[in-house]
Design a protein around this motif. Structure first.
Motif, PDB file in Angstrom:
ATOM      1  N   MET A 158      84.725  75.925  50.133  1.00  0.00           N
ATOM      2  CA  MET A 158      85.478  76.894  50.940  1.00  0.00           C
ATOM      3  C   MET A 158      86.857  77.147  50.338  1.00  0.00           C
ATOM      4  SD  MET A 158      86.525  76.673  54.972  1.00  0.00           S
ATOM      5  CE  MET A 158      87.614  75.282  54.646  1.00  0.00           C
ATOM      6  N   VAL A 159      87.519  76.081  49.880  1.00  0.00           N
ATOM      7  CA  VAL A 159      88.845  76.223  49.278  1.00  0.00           C
ATOM      8  C   VAL A 159      88.764  77.045  47.992  1.00  0.00           C
ATOM      9  CG1 VAL A 159      90.739  74.970  48.186  1.00  0.00           C
ATOM     10  CG2 VAL A 159      89.736  74.113  50.309  1.00  0.00           C
ATOM     11  N   VAL A 160      87.752  76.762  47.178  1.00  0.00           N
ATOM     12  CA  VAL A 160      87.598  77.483  45.905  1.00  0.00           C
ATOM     13  C   VAL A 160      87.310  78.956  46.149  1.00  0.00           C
ATOM     14  CG1 VAL A 160      86.154  77.695  43.842  1.00  0.00           C
ATOM     15  CG2 VAL A 160      86.885  75.437  44.633  1.00  0.00           C
ATOM     16  N   GLU A 161      86.450  79.244  47.130  1.00  0.00           N
ATOM     17  CA  GLU A 161      86.079  80.628  47.405  1.00  0.00           C
ATOM     18  C   GLU A 161      87.255  81.450  47.931  1.00  0.00           C
ATOM     19  OE1 GLU A 161      82.831  80.398  50.064  1.00  0.00           O
ATOM     20  OE2 GLU A 161      81.334  80.003  48.500  1.00  0.00           O
ATOM     21  N   GLN A 220      90.957  88.508  48.713  1.00  0.00           N
ATOM     22  CA  GLN A 220      89.716  89.271  48.791  1.00  0.00           C
ATOM     23  C   GLN A 220      88.560  88.366  48.376  1.00  0.00           C
ATOM     24  OE1 GLN A 220      89.048  92.219  45.610  1.00  0.00           O
ATOM     25  NE2 GLN A 220      91.059  91.663  44.800  1.00  0.00           N
ATOM     26  N   ALA A 221      87.367  88.768  48.747  1.00  0.00           N
ATOM     27  CA  ALA A 221      86.187  87.968  48.421  1.00  0.00           C
ATOM     28  C   ALA A 221      85.944  87.963  46.913  1.00  0.00           C
ATOM     29  CB  ALA A 221      84.968  88.520  49.148  1.00  0.00           C
ATOM     30  N   HIS A 222      85.648  86.783  46.377  1.00  0.00           N
ATOM     31  CA  HIS A 222      85.370  86.680  44.949  1.00  0.00           C
ATOM     32  C   HIS A 222      84.130  87.486  44.566  1.00  0.00           C
ATOM     33  CE1 HIS A 222      87.796  82.684  44.323  1.00  0.00           C
ATOM     34  NE2 HIS A 222      88.472  83.621  44.969  1.00  0.00           N
ATOM     35  N   ALA A 228      81.673  94.169  41.157  1.00  0.00           N
ATOM     36  CA  ALA A 228      82.228  95.312  40.423  1.00  0.00           C
ATOM     37  C   ALA A 228      81.970  95.191  38.925  1.00  0.00           C
ATOM     38  CB  ALA A 228      83.725  95.424  40.694  1.00  0.00           C
ATOM     39  N   ILE A 229      82.095  93.997  38.387  1.00  0.00           N
ATOM     40  CA  ILE A 229      81.856  93.794  36.959  1.00  0.00           C
ATOM     41  C   ILE A 229      80.369  93.884  36.641  1.00  0.00           C
ATOM     42  CG2 ILE A 229      82.183  92.193  35.023  1.00  0.00           C
ATOM     43  CD1 ILE A 229      84.510  90.969  36.586  1.00  0.00           C
ATOM     44  N   ASP A 239      79.130  85.140  36.125  1.00  0.00           N
ATOM     45  CA  ASP A 239      79.144  83.995  37.032  1.00  0.00           C
ATOM     46  C   ASP A 239      80.567  83.483  37.142  1.00  0.00           C
ATOM     47  OD1 ASP A 239      78.258  82.051  38.733  1.00  0.00           O
ATOM     48  OD2 ASP A 239      77.555  80.707  37.159  1.00  0.00           O
ATOM     49  N   GLU A 240      80.896  82.925  38.320  1.00  0.00           N
ATOM     50  CA  GLU A 240      82.198  82.304  38.492  1.00  0.00           C
ATOM     51  C   GLU A 240      82.080  80.819  38.144  1.00  0.00           C
ATOM     52  OE1 GLU A 240      85.690  81.560  41.876  1.00  0.00           O
ATOM     53  OE2 GLU A 240      83.813  82.580  42.409  1.00  0.00           O
ATOM     54  N   ILE A 241      82.978  80.327  37.317  1.00  0.00           N
ATOM     55  CA  ILE A 241      82.919  78.930  36.880  1.00  0.00           C
ATOM     56  C   ILE A 241      84.200  78.198  37.285  1.00  0.00           C
ATOM     57  CG2 ILE A 241      81.374  79.427  34.980  1.00  0.00           C
ATOM     58  CD1 ILE A 241      83.738  79.364  33.112  1.00  0.00           C
TER      59      ILE A 241
END
Length: 241
Positions: A158-161, A220-222, A228-229, A239-241
């Motif tokens: 949750m913190v990362v998001e 904003q939401a990740h 968009a990309i 992907d988000e790392i």
């Protein structure tokens, strides 16, 4: 400390058996959570690390007991001295090779295995406490280690998001597409801090890729940035790392 546990702190068969069983049980329970997530070290690894640490502490206590009792005359003649803390210190240092084996950097420049390595180290410390017969510390330590692995991951997620900083891995067709990807990222009202580009390997199917370190100017939401990309035709993987 609880006086009712004093008999279990002595060096006798029941006490030794209880400490070894507790080391296997608590170490295995901690490793079970890692095993479910297909981590490099799981149920048996944690169990063996905790048991080995407990055995090391039992050995140090046994040698100290023998030097001060059955071997006291020989120890006086030869000048033998036993520092029971040295065995535990070697366990803490030696566990590093196992921890290092679980940490790896993926092709996406993502570090994995840190939690597993930390869990192994904590499991070894817990095993030392079990071997020493410090049962009150063992119960508290096991509860905290187990809760940190079972309950804290959702909070961490949750913190990362909701964080303003993001690391995005993008795989695309050719290096000519980098400018287009950068423009699309900037259009999401973000600031690009760093771009690490991998040109890929010639003659192989591996496509060029890049890791973008960005910061969102507003909350904003990740997933909005990732979506968009991903809409670019040149993008194969994101992907988000």
């Amino acid at each position: 400390m609880l006086s009712i546990l004093d008999p279990l702190r002595e060096m006798n068969t029941l006490s030794v058996l209880l400490r070894m069983v507790l080391a296997m049980l608590f170490g295995g329970l901690i490793g079970l959570e890692r095993g479910r997530k297909r981590r490099p070290a799981g149920f048996r690894t944690y169990m063996l690390v905790s048991l080995g640490a407990a055995l090391t502490m039992l050995l140090s206590q046994y040698e100290y007991f023998m030097v001060t009792h059955a071997w006291v005359e020989m120890a006086a003649e030869t000048g033998i001295r036993t520092d029971v803390s040295r065995f535990g210190a070697q366990v803490i240092n030696g566990i590093g090779f196992l921890g290092a084996g679980t940490i790896l950097v993926t092709g996406r420049q993502e570090v994995k295995g840190l939690t597993t390595a930390a869990g192994l180290w904590a499991s070894a410390c817990m095993g030392l406490a079990i071997g020493a017969g410090f049962y009150e510390c063992v119960l508290l330590g096991f509860a905290l280690i187990f809760l940190s692995m079972r309950l804290l991951p959702p909070i961490e997620t949750m913190v990362v998001e909701n964080a303003r900083n993001m690391n995005i891995y993008v795989e695309f067709q050719s290096l000519d597409d980098v400018g287009q990807i950068i423009n699309r990222i900037k259009s999401q009202d973000v600031q690009i801090y760093e771009v690490d580009i991998d040109r890929g390997r010639e003659g192989q199917a591996l496509h060029p890729s890049a890791v973008f370190t960005i910061r969102l100017h507003h909350k904003q939401a990740h997933t909005q940035v990732l979506t968009a990309i991903s809409e670019l035709e040149s993008v194969y993987t994101i992907d988000e790392i």
